[in-house]
Motif scaffolding. Structure first.
Motif, PDB file in Angstrom:
ATOM      1  N   GLN A 230       0.963   4.013  -2.955  1.00 52.95           N
ATOM      2  CA  GLN A 230       0.640   5.420  -2.680  1.00 52.95           C
ATOM      3  C   GLN A 230       1.791   6.340  -3.081  1.00 52.95           C
ATOM      4  OE1 GLN A 230      -2.038   5.923   1.067  1.00 52.95           O
ATOM      5  NE2 GLN A 230      -0.776   4.105   1.405  1.00 52.95           N
ATOM      6  N   SER A 231       3.000   5.916  -2.801  1.00 58.33           N
ATOM      7  CA  SER A 231       4.171   6.704  -3.176  1.00 58.33           C
ATOM      8  C   SER A 231       4.326   6.761  -4.695  1.00 58.33           C
ATOM      9  CB  SER A 231       5.416   6.080  -2.539  1.00 58.33           C
ATOM     10  OG  SER A 231       6.578   6.686  -3.031  1.00 58.33           O
TER      11      SER A 231
ATOM     12  N   ASP B  47       0.833  -1.205   0.000  1.00 59.09           N
ATOM     13  CA  ASP B  47       0.000   0.000   0.000  1.00 59.09           C
ATOM     14  C   ASP B  47       0.869   1.256   0.000  1.00 59.09           C
ATOM     15  OD1 ASP B  47      -2.384  -1.387  -0.059  1.00 59.09           O
ATOM     16  OD2 ASP B  47      -2.867  -1.065   2.063  1.00 59.09           O
ATOM     17  N   ARG B  48       1.889   1.265   0.843  1.00 61.78           N
ATOM     18  CA  ARG B  48       2.768   2.448   0.904  1.00 61.78           C
ATOM     19  C   ARG B  48       3.511   2.635  -0.409  1.00 61.78           C
ATOM     20  NH1 ARG B  48       5.219   2.053   7.057  1.00 61.78           N
ATOM     21  NH2 ARG B  48       3.231   2.369   8.093  1.00 61.78           N
TER      22      ARG B  48
ATOM     23  N   THR C  70      -3.530   8.657  -2.001  1.00 60.12           N
ATOM     24  CA  THR C  70      -3.854   7.704  -0.940  1.00 60.12           C
ATOM     25  C   THR C  70      -4.715   6.600  -1.535  1.00 60.12           C
ATOM     26  OG1 THR C  70      -5.907   8.796  -0.303  1.00 60.12           O
ATOM     27  CG2 THR C  70      -3.886   9.556   0.805  1.00 60.12           C
ATOM     28  N   VAL C  71      -4.855   5.508  -0.774  1.00 63.52           N
ATOM     29  CA  VAL C  71      -5.737   4.429  -1.208  1.00 63.52           C
ATOM     30  C   VAL C  71      -7.148   4.981  -1.414  1.00 63.52           C
ATOM     31  CG1 VAL C  71      -6.814   2.245  -0.543  1.00 63.52           C
ATOM     32  CG2 VAL C  71      -4.365   2.592  -0.165  1.00 63.52           C
TER      33      VAL C  71
ATOM     34  N   GLN D  30       1.273   8.778  -6.056  1.00 64.94           N
ATOM     35  CA  GLN D  30       1.081  10.044  -5.348  1.00 64.94           C
ATOM     36  C   GLN D  30      -0.385  10.299  -4.981  1.00 64.94           C
ATOM     37  OE1 GLN D  30       3.766  12.305  -4.391  1.00 64.94           O
ATOM     38  NE2 GLN D  30       4.651  10.284  -4.691  1.00 64.94           N
TER      39      GLN D  30
ATOM     40  N   LEU E 253      -6.742   7.027   4.794  1.00 65.18           N
ATOM     41  CA  LEU E 253      -5.908   6.130   4.001  1.00 65.18           C
ATOM     42  C   LEU E 253      -6.700   4.945   3.467  1.00 65.18           C
ATOM     43  CD1 LEU E 253      -2.576   5.985   6.029  1.00 65.18           C
ATOM     44  CD2 LEU E 253      -3.160   7.414   4.074  1.00 65.18           C
TER      45      LEU E 253
END
Length: 181
Positions: free
Chosen positions: A38-39, A34-35, A44-45, A42, A119
Protein backbone atom coordinates in the motif's frame (compact mmCIF):
# COMPACT_ATOMS: atom_id res chain seq x y z
CA UNK A 1 19.42 -17.73 12.98
CA UNK A 2 19.02 -14.79 10.65
CA UNK A 3 16.76 -16.19 7.95
CA UNK A 4 13.39 -14.49 7.49
CA UNK A 5 10.35 -15.66 9.41
CA UNK A 6 7.10 -15.60 7.43
CA UNK A 7 3.83 -15.48 9.36
CA UNK A 8 0.86 -16.84 7.41
CA UNK A 9 -2.79 -17.26 8.28
CA UNK A 10 -6.22 -15.72 7.75
CA UNK A 11 -7.27 -12.18 8.57
CA UNK A 12 -7.57 -11.77 12.33
CA UNK A 13 -5.10 -14.48 13.33
CA UNK A 14 -2.61 -11.90 14.63
CA UNK A 15 0.13 -11.86 11.99
CA UNK A 16 0.85 -8.14 12.36
CA UNK A 17 0.46 -7.93 16.14
CA UNK A 18 2.45 -11.11 16.76
CA UNK A 19 4.97 -10.22 14.07
CA UNK A 20 5.81 -6.85 15.64
CA UNK A 21 6.21 -8.42 19.09
CA UNK A 22 8.26 -11.32 17.72
CA UNK A 23 10.56 -9.00 15.77
CA UNK A 24 11.16 -6.93 18.89
CA UNK A 25 11.85 -10.05 20.99
CA UNK A 26 14.52 -11.37 18.61
CA UNK A 27 15.84 -8.00 17.38
CA UNK A 28 14.67 -8.53 13.79
CA UNK A 29 13.14 -5.99 11.43
CA UNK A 30 9.37 -6.21 10.93
CA UNK A 31 7.47 -5.75 7.69
CA UNK A 32 3.86 -6.34 6.69
CA UNK A 33 3.47 -7.19 2.98
CA UNK A 34 0.08 -5.45 2.69
CA UNK A 35 1.34 -2.28 4.38
CA UNK A 36 4.52 -2.31 2.27
CA UNK A 37 2.48 -2.73 -0.91
CA UNK A 38 0.00 0.00 0.00
CA UNK A 39 2.84 2.38 0.81
CA UNK A 40 4.72 1.47 -2.37
CA UNK A 41 1.78 1.96 -4.77
CA UNK A 42 -0.01 4.63 -2.69
CA UNK A 43 -3.33 2.75 -2.82
CA UNK A 44 -5.28 0.62 -0.37
CA UNK A 45 -5.77 -3.07 -1.05
CA UNK A 46 -9.39 -2.27 -1.93
CA UNK A 47 -8.26 0.33 -4.48
CA UNK A 48 -5.73 -2.06 -6.03
CA UNK A 49 -8.40 -4.77 -6.31
CA UNK A 50 -10.88 -2.28 -7.78
CA UNK A 51 -8.35 -1.12 -10.37
CA UNK A 52 -6.57 -4.40 -11.20
CA UNK A 53 -8.86 -7.13 -9.90
CA UNK A 54 -7.79 -9.85 -7.47
CA UNK A 55 -5.40 -11.31 -10.06
CA UNK A 56 -3.57 -7.99 -10.37
CA UNK A 57 -3.44 -7.63 -6.60
CA UNK A 58 -2.02 -11.16 -6.22
CA UNK A 59 0.72 -10.35 -8.74
CA UNK A 60 1.62 -7.20 -6.81
CA UNK A 61 1.53 -9.20 -3.58
CA UNK A 62 4.17 -11.58 -5.00
CA UNK A 63 6.36 -8.61 -5.94
CA UNK A 64 5.96 -7.24 -2.40
CA UNK A 65 6.87 -10.60 -0.87
CA UNK A 66 10.08 -10.78 -2.87
CA UNK A 67 10.93 -7.14 -2.13
CA UNK A 68 10.62 -7.47 1.65
CA UNK A 69 12.34 -10.84 2.04
CA UNK A 70 15.62 -10.18 3.82
CA UNK A 71 17.74 -11.73 6.57
CA UNK A 72 16.70 -10.97 10.15
CA UNK A 73 13.16 -9.96 9.15
CA UNK A 74 9.77 -11.04 10.41
CA UNK A 75 7.28 -10.81 7.53
CA UNK A 76 3.53 -10.62 8.21
CA UNK A 77 1.89 -11.72 4.98
CA UNK A 78 -1.55 -11.05 3.55
CA UNK A 79 -4.09 -13.77 4.27
CA UNK A 80 -4.27 -14.84 0.63
CA UNK A 81 -0.56 -14.87 -0.15
CA UNK A 82 -0.62 -18.69 0.00
CA UNK A 83 -3.09 -18.88 -2.90
CA UNK A 84 -0.17 -18.53 -5.30
CA UNK A 85 1.92 -21.70 -5.50
CA UNK A 86 5.03 -19.63 -6.24
CA UNK A 87 4.58 -17.72 -2.96
CA UNK A 88 4.20 -20.91 -0.90
CA UNK A 89 7.37 -22.37 -2.41
CA UNK A 90 9.24 -19.06 -2.19
CA UNK A 91 8.55 -18.62 1.52
CA UNK A 92 9.41 -22.25 2.36
CA UNK A 93 12.71 -22.05 0.48
CA UNK A 94 13.74 -18.58 1.71
CA UNK A 95 12.89 -18.78 5.40
CA UNK A 96 10.79 -20.36 8.12
CA UNK A 97 7.01 -20.28 7.60
CA UNK A 98 4.78 -20.20 10.66
CA UNK A 99 1.01 -20.67 10.36
CA UNK A 100 -0.87 -18.77 13.05
CA UNK A 101 -3.92 -21.00 13.35
CA UNK A 102 -7.18 -19.95 14.99
CA UNK A 103 -10.81 -21.12 14.75
CA UNK A 104 -13.47 -19.15 12.89
CA UNK A 105 -15.09 -17.84 16.10
CA UNK A 106 -11.83 -16.26 17.30
CA UNK A 107 -11.10 -14.74 13.88
CA UNK A 108 -14.59 -13.23 13.63
CA UNK A 109 -14.40 -11.79 17.17
CA UNK A 110 -11.06 -10.14 16.37
CA UNK A 111 -12.19 -8.79 13.02
CA UNK A 112 -15.34 -7.33 14.56
CA UNK A 113 -13.29 -5.75 17.37
CA UNK A 114 -10.91 -3.98 14.97
CA UNK A 115 -12.50 -3.54 11.54
CA UNK A 116 -10.14 -2.56 8.75
CA UNK A 117 -12.71 -0.51 6.88
CA UNK A 118 -11.85 0.01 3.26
CA UNK A 119 -8.53 -1.75 3.50
CA UNK A 120 -9.76 -5.23 2.66
CA UNK A 121 -12.66 -5.76 0.30
CA UNK A 122 -14.98 -8.67 0.98
CA UNK A 123 -13.91 -11.87 -0.72
CA UNK A 124 -17.35 -13.44 -0.97
CA UNK A 125 -19.87 -10.65 -0.29
CA UNK A 126 -21.31 -12.78 2.51
CA UNK A 127 -21.73 -11.87 6.21
CA UNK A 128 -18.42 -11.91 8.10
CA UNK A 129 -18.87 -15.24 9.89
CA UNK A 130 -19.87 -17.02 6.68
CA UNK A 131 -17.03 -15.42 4.75
CA UNK A 132 -14.38 -16.30 7.34
CA UNK A 133 -15.69 -19.86 7.55
CA UNK A 134 -15.71 -20.28 3.76
CA UNK A 135 -12.30 -18.69 3.19
CA UNK A 136 -10.65 -20.65 6.01
CA UNK A 137 -12.15 -23.88 4.70
CA UNK A 138 -10.54 -23.18 1.31
CA UNK A 139 -7.18 -21.93 2.58
CA UNK A 140 -6.38 -23.99 5.69
CA UNK A 141 -4.82 -26.78 3.62
CA UNK A 142 -2.63 -24.23 1.80
CA UNK A 143 -1.49 -22.59 5.05
CA UNK A 144 -0.55 -26.04 6.33
CA UNK A 145 1.22 -26.91 3.07
CA UNK A 146 3.28 -23.71 3.23
CA UNK A 147 4.09 -23.90 6.95
CA UNK A 148 7.13 -25.40 8.60
CA UNK A 149 5.33 -24.93 11.94
CA UNK A 150 1.74 -24.42 13.09
CA UNK A 151 1.16 -22.30 16.19
CA UNK A 152 -2.06 -21.88 18.17
CA UNK A 153 -2.90 -18.22 17.65
CA UNK A 154 -5.86 -18.16 20.04
CA UNK A 155 -3.58 -17.15 22.91
CA UNK A 156 -2.49 -13.61 23.78
CA UNK A 157 0.25 -12.25 21.47
CA UNK A 158 2.92 -12.56 24.20
CA UNK A 159 2.12 -16.27 24.58
CA UNK A 160 2.10 -16.81 20.80
CA UNK A 161 5.54 -15.16 20.61
CA UNK A 162 6.77 -17.38 23.46
CA UNK A 163 5.44 -20.45 21.65
CA UNK A 164 7.22 -19.42 18.43
CA UNK A 165 10.48 -18.79 20.28
CA UNK A 166 10.21 -22.27 21.81
CA UNK A 167 9.69 -23.84 18.40
CA UNK A 168 12.62 -21.92 16.91
CA UNK A 169 14.89 -22.93 19.79
CA UNK A 170 14.01 -26.60 19.25
CA UNK A 171 14.53 -26.20 15.49
CA UNK A 172 17.93 -24.53 15.83
CA UNK A 173 19.92 -27.74 15.14
CA UNK A 174 18.06 -28.10 11.81
CA UNK A 175 18.70 -24.46 10.87
CA UNK A 176 22.19 -24.63 9.45
CA UNK A 177 23.88 -21.66 7.88
CA UNK A 178 20.59 -19.78 7.75
CA UNK A 179 18.96 -22.48 5.63
CA UNK A 180 16.16 -24.69 6.87
CA UNK A 181 17.13 -28.31 6.27
Amino acid sequence: MTQPLFLVGPRGCGKTTTGMALAKAIDFQFVDTDRWLQSHVQMTVAEIVEREGWEGFRAQETTALQAVTAPATVVATGGGIILTEFNRHYMRSHGVVIYLSAPVSVLVDRLEATPEEGLRPTLTGKPLTEEVQEVLAQRDVLYREAAHYIVDATNAPAQVVEDILGILAQAAPRLQGGVYT
